[in-house]
Design an enzyme around this catalytic site. Structure first.
Site, PDB file in Angstrom:
ATOM      1  N   ASP A 264      38.270  40.928  31.427  1.00 26.30           N
ATOM      2  CA  ASP A 264      38.516  39.743  31.927  1.00 26.30           C
ATOM      3  C   ASP A 264      38.858  38.775  30.933  1.00 26.30           C
ATOM      4  OD1 ASP A 264      36.278  37.997  34.500  1.00 26.30           O
ATOM      5  OD2 ASP A 264      38.458  37.471  33.623  1.00 26.30           O
TER       6      ASP A 264
HETATM    7  C1  GLC Z   1      38.983  34.630  35.537  1.00 19.90           C
HETATM    8  C2  GLC Z   1      38.224  35.221  36.201  1.00 19.90           C
HETATM    9  C3  GLC Z   1      39.015  36.648  36.836  1.00 19.90           C
HETATM   10  C4  GLC Z   1      40.421  36.053  36.734  1.00 19.90           C
HETATM   11  C5  GLC Z   1      40.436  35.976  35.289  1.00 19.90           C
HETATM   12  C6  GLC Z   1      42.263  35.353  34.994  1.00 19.90           C
HETATM   13  O1  GLC Z   1      37.937  34.004  34.314  1.00 19.90           O
HETATM   14  O2  GLC Z   1      36.860  35.918  35.906  1.00 19.90           O
HETATM   15  O3  GLC Z   1      38.601  37.010  38.019  1.00 19.90           O
HETATM   16  O4  GLC Z   1      41.113  37.073  37.155  1.00 19.90           O
HETATM   17  O5  GLC Z   1      39.882  34.962  34.390  1.00 19.90           O
HETATM   18  O6  GLC Z   1      42.272  34.191  35.552  1.00 19.90           O
END
Ligand code: GLC
Length: 744
Positions: A264
């Protein structure tokens, strides 16, 4: 003549074979995937391998330019393709060709209980991602609904692992049929947003394997997802983005996952763990995933120079690096370098039709006393619409799933359109909630400021409601912080703002009151006995107003069923009764919060059944404008062995005067077991469409797998011989017929 023709042919054949021999295997589409991967890997330098496994920008990784291996472009999110952002920012790039269709939130998809809708959804959103030249769509999310306070439940598929498992597989296959990888998230145990980077989830193996893992396992072993996103939280004190238990032992070990583990954004915290604990592609480091972002020096990423340095100093070999690079190369061959992938489409009529259909199939009719709904357009002359959610765009906001849409039909607009010219539709705000209209630089273009006070707003609403034939209150939650929004949880189960006051005031002046709750979470309804009709209308995306209006006016017959329980009060929820939420902060100088899932497997209806706690509305509940009669369920035999299956059949008849769909649910009870088990568990469902008077026989065939529990002693699934009961039901609290059978 012949001789020179033959000679010419030989020259051509030789030339062809020589040039063919020079076409590298990795570029040869007809070569097996693994051969292409090995060939590409053998041509790469150490630095190229290091570059391949971490980001080069906010949402892309570099591929291998020298070899013509393209960049990997990712994009949020689960409900639509996010607008383009600047190279290294969350802010908008300002493109004008990246507006999309917003599909209904995944709670709505789950509420359709229709795997065909999941397939339609996956293909449609996959086509939009394909058209936007994305290689990885950062979704879907399948974290289980443990608490109604979790800000991101609207992005997930409810409280039951079987329902989520069945619905995620067609979505994954649909997206990947477009040559776009899904990135099923957030693996695992990301069940709250508060302290999301520092929560250490403490959960026993039974709950882990029976509740929190199944949807991910189905996405991998049945859906074949090409990537998985690690969660922010910790499990067994290791961050989920580099967690040896979740990634090495379970995902890649037990499940044989051959794809890419993507961190993430900002979920990576340690080079050594990232190397050895299964992370393959690092994104978003130095950001907290949404807001703060220092200028990222991508060479400083944990899997960048620090990793290269360890190898050059011979403190670690390159076997882990080669495994990561193989996985990323395989993903590129499946996506960017897949010459057979379709071309996709953006904002097509088919995509709007899909969004509308999924919305109509997912809206849940919770209550309909005296058949108040559907609205009788022959009788109605005046309709009063009240509430901020009738006019507030919901596709902007909520975190990374926020979108820039080509259009969003608001509930008020949809109601006005379908009411037609003979019905006067008036509107009053009723309450003022969140008037913000911008997220990450995307503006809804609305100005919904209103400075009147609570009483003025309520008085105006009561006035237009007093003499209306129907009053439609459109409220619920929204996508701002502490509502249905990433990176924050709700503060309580109650409807925010003055909504309860408005609803109670309206109920006093008009009996024909309909409440449309727009939310991705359960809410408390203290006025439930005073309101004859209630619709659960999810975040429905671009076609919101049309889907809601079609149900209100009876153009479509509602057939949605709740994918999670609506509790009466928060204390009725297992996580808030027996479990820990949000958890206990350690006092050891670390910023870790331990969250003990003491409730174990007793999540949702499993808890309500076992503790005999009556919910406001039960898991699987949903009414129709027609009615259905269930016959007696029969079993193909009274006993089964571990090697065969058993089939249950039941006749279902549409006893009403209009066509409709019913979701027939199969629950299984283990009458006697050496371990505690829920009273019953969902093990099958089928959505059937019946004309008035029509009867269909619905059958479910199950094997011993449907009877098994996860035995932590042997770390395996076990079905203990003995008596079981199969229940066919219209909801988890509405069993229509049961039959006993025995496992020998
Ligand atoms: C965010 C989310 C994730 C997302 C990523 C990119 O913090 O937790 O679901 O795809 O970052 O935006």
């Amino acid at each position: 003549m012949k001789t020179c023709l033959f000679t010419l042919m030989m020259i051509c054949a030789t030339a062809f074979s020589v040039c063919r021999a020079q076409t590298p295997v990795y570029l040869d589409d007809s070569a097996p995937l693994d051969a292409r991967v090995e060939d590409a890997l053998s041509r790469m330098t150490l630095r190229e391998k290091i570059a391949l496994i971490h980001a080069q920008s906010k949402f892309s990784a570099p591929g291998v330019p020298r070899l013509g291996i393209p960049e990997v472009w990712t994009s949020d999110g689960p409900h639509g393709v996010r607008p383009e952002v600047k190279w290294d920012e969350w802010e908008q790039a300002g493109w004008t060709n990246d507006s999309c269709v917003a599909f209904p939130a995944l709670t709505c998809l789950a509420a359709t209980w229709n795997t065909e809708m999941a397939a339609l959804y996956g293909k449609s959103i996959g086509e939009e991602a394909r058209y936007r030249n994305k290689d990885i769509l950062l979704g879907p999310g399948v974290n289980i609904y443990r608490t109604p306070l979790n800000g991101r439940n609207f992005e997930y598929m409810g409280e039951d692992p079987y329902l989520a498992s069945q619905m995620v597989v067609p979505y994954v296959k649909g997206v990947q049929s477009c040559g776009v990888a899904t990135c099923v998230k957030h693996f695992a145990l990301n069940n709250n947003e508060i302290n999301r980077h520092t929560t250490n989830a403490i959960v026993d193996d039974r709950a882990l394997y029976e509740i929190y893992l199944p949807a991910f396992k189905a996405a991998v072993t049945e859906g074949g997802t090409w990537s998985i996103m690690g969660a922010y939280n910790l499990y067994k004190d290791q961050h989920a983005c580099h967690n040896s238990y979740l990634l090495n032992d379970i995902l890649k070990g037990e499940w044989g996952f051959d794809g890419v583990v993507v961190s993430d954004w900002g979920g990576t915290h340690d080079t050594w763990q990232a190397i050895t604990n299964g992370l393959d592609l690092e994104f978003g480091t130095w950001t907290d995933g949404l807001s703060s972002n220092s200028k990222n020096a991508y060479d400083n990423y944990y899997l960048a120079d620090p990793y290269l340095k360890l190898i050059e100093e011979e403190k670690i070999g390159t076997s882990e690096l080669d495994d990561k690079a193989r996985r990323v190369l395989k993903l590129i061959f499946r996506t960017g370098m897949n010459k057979n992938k379709p071309w996709g489409a953006l904002c097509s009529e088919e995509h709007y039709a899909a969004a509308n259909k999924i919305g109509c199939e997912g809206i849940v009719l919770l209550k309909n006393d005296n058949d108040l709904l559907p609205i009788d357009t022959d009788k109605a002359k005046r309709i009063a619409v009240i509430g901020e959610n009738a006019i507030k765009m919901m596709t902007v906001g909520g975190g990374s799933s926020s979108l820039k849409v080509q259009h969003e039909v608001l509930p008020l607009d949809g109601i006005r359109q379908f009411a037609g010219n003979d019905i006067e539709v008036s509107y009053a705000r009723g309450y003022v909630g969140d008037t913000s209209t911008v997220f990450d630089g995307v503006s809804s273009g609305q100005d919904i400021t209103d400075n009147r006070n609570e009483d003025e707003l309520i008085n105006e609403a009561v006035e237009i409601a007093r003499n209306a034939d129907y009053v439609i209150f459109v409220g619920g939650l929204n996508k701002s912080r502490f509502q249905d929004c990433e990176d924050s949880d709700r503060k309580g189960l109650e409807l925010p703002y003055a909504q309860n006051r408005v609803i109670e005031a309206l109920a006093k002046v008009n009996d024909n009151l309909i409440v449309v709750n727009v939310s991705g979470n359960a809410v408390a309804m203290p006025w439930v006995d005073d309101v004859p009709a209630i619709l659960q209308a999810w975040y429905l995306g671009s076609e919101a107003g049309n889907s809601i209006a079609k149900i209100l006016f009876g153009i479509e017959n509602p057939s949605g069923k709740l994918p999670f329980t609506f509790p009466v009060k928060l204390e009725d929820v297992a996580a808030h009764n027996m479990g820990e939420y949000p958890g206990t902060k350690r006092n050891d100088g670390s910023d870790i919060t331990d969250t003990r899932y003491n409730e174990g497997i007793y999540v949702g209806y499993r808890w309500h059944d076992t503790r005999h706690i009556k919910p406001l509305f039960a898991f699987g509940h949903g009414l129709s404008y027609t009615s259905f009669k269930y016959g007696k369920v029969t079993a193909s035999n009274s006993e089964m062995t571990a090697n065969d299956s058993i089939t249950f059949s039941v006749d279902v008849t549409n006893t009403g005067n209009r066509a409709g769909a019913e979701v027939v649910q199969l629950y299984i009870s283990d009458e006697k077991c050496s371990v505690d088990r829920p009273v019953k568990e969902l093990k099958g469902f089928k959505k059937i469409y019946l004309n008035p008077g029509e009867t269909q026989t619905v059958s479910f065939s199950i094997s011993k797998d449907a009877l098994s529990f996860f035995d932590t002693g042997t770390h395996s699934w076990v079905a203990e011989p003995g008596k079981f009961t199969a229940h066919v039901a219209a909801a988890s609290d509405d069993i229509r017929s049961s039959v006993q059978f025995e496992l020998k």
